[in-house]
Scaffold this motif. Structure first.
Motif, mmCIF file in Angstrom:
data_model
loop_
_atom_site.group_PDB
_atom_site.id
_atom_site.type_symbol
_atom_site.label_atom_id
_atom_site.label_comp_id
_atom_site.label_asym_id
_atom_site.label_seq_id
_atom_site.Cartn_x
_atom_site.Cartn_y
_atom_site.Cartn_z
ATOM 1 N N ASN A 195 29.216 29.535 36.376
ATOM 2 C CA ASN A 195 28.428 30.724 36.709
ATOM 3 C C ASN A 195 28.908 31.352 38.015
ATOM 4 N N CYS A 196 29.189 30.535 39.029
ATOM 5 C CA CYS A 196 29.677 31.067 40.310
ATOM 6 C C CYS A 196 31.089 31.613 40.176
ATOM 7 N N HIS A 197 31.905 30.912 39.427
ATOM 8 C CA HIS A 197 33.293 31.356 39.242
ATOM 9 C C HIS A 197 33.344 32.727 38.558
ATOM 10 N N ASN A 198 32.430 32.985 37.662
ATOM 11 C CA ASN A 198 32.395 34.283 36.983
ATOM 12 C C ASN A 198 31.857 35.385 37.882
ATOM 13 N N CYS A 199 31.031 35.039 38.858
ATOM 14 C CA CYS A 199 30.428 36.049 39.739
ATOM 15 C C CYS A 199 31.299 36.370 40.946
ATOM 16 N N LEU A 200 32.091 35.419 41.410
ATOM 17 C CA LEU A 200 32.850 35.628 42.645
ATOM 18 C C LEU A 200 33.809 36.807 42.615
ATOM 19 N N PRO A 201 34.590 37.027 41.551
ATOM 20 C CA PRO A 201 35.485 38.194 41.578
ATOM 21 C C PRO A 201 34.733 39.508 41.770
ATOM 22 N N GLU A 202 33.574 39.635 41.187
ATOM 23 C CA GLU A 202 32.794 40.862 41.353
ATOM 24 C C GLU A 202 32.280 40.982 42.777
ATOM 25 N N LEU A 203 31.847 39.881 43.367
ATOM 26 C CA LEU A 203 31.372 39.925 44.745
ATOM 27 C C LEU A 203 32.511 40.230 45.705
#
Length: 88
Positions: free
Chosen positions: A64-72
């Motif tokens: 879940n974090c790995h999928n969100c980090l590029p957007e952040l």
């Protein structure tokens, strides 16, 4: 699938799951665990079951974090860099 196998090998590893439980019950528990929601209607009681559930929680958090980090990270870049990345 791992929870189903664990229940057949060691019945009583979970409260709320049994060998005769429907496939959806196992899927439900896995999904709720993976997303770290946890409604406490099914939970592990043996050490091995707790370790298995903990590993699924860690994997869920990582994914879940790995999928969100590029957007952040994209939100923190200057506007020009974001435009260059989009137009490439």
């Amino acid at each position: 699938m791992l929870y189903w196998l664990l229940i057949w090998i060691a019945p009583g590893s979970f409260i709320g799951l049994a060998p005769q439980s429907h496939f959806f019950d196992y899927f439900y528990f896995s999904y709720i665990t993976f997303t770290t929601t946890g409604y406490e209607d099914v939970y592990p009681i043996t050490a091995f079951a707790k370790a298995l559930v903990t590993s699924e929680i860690i994997i869920g958090i990582y994914i879940n974090c790995h999928n969100c980090l590029p957007e952040l990270q994209a939100d923190n870049q200057p506007q020009e860099k974001r435009i260059k990345k989009i137009t490439r």
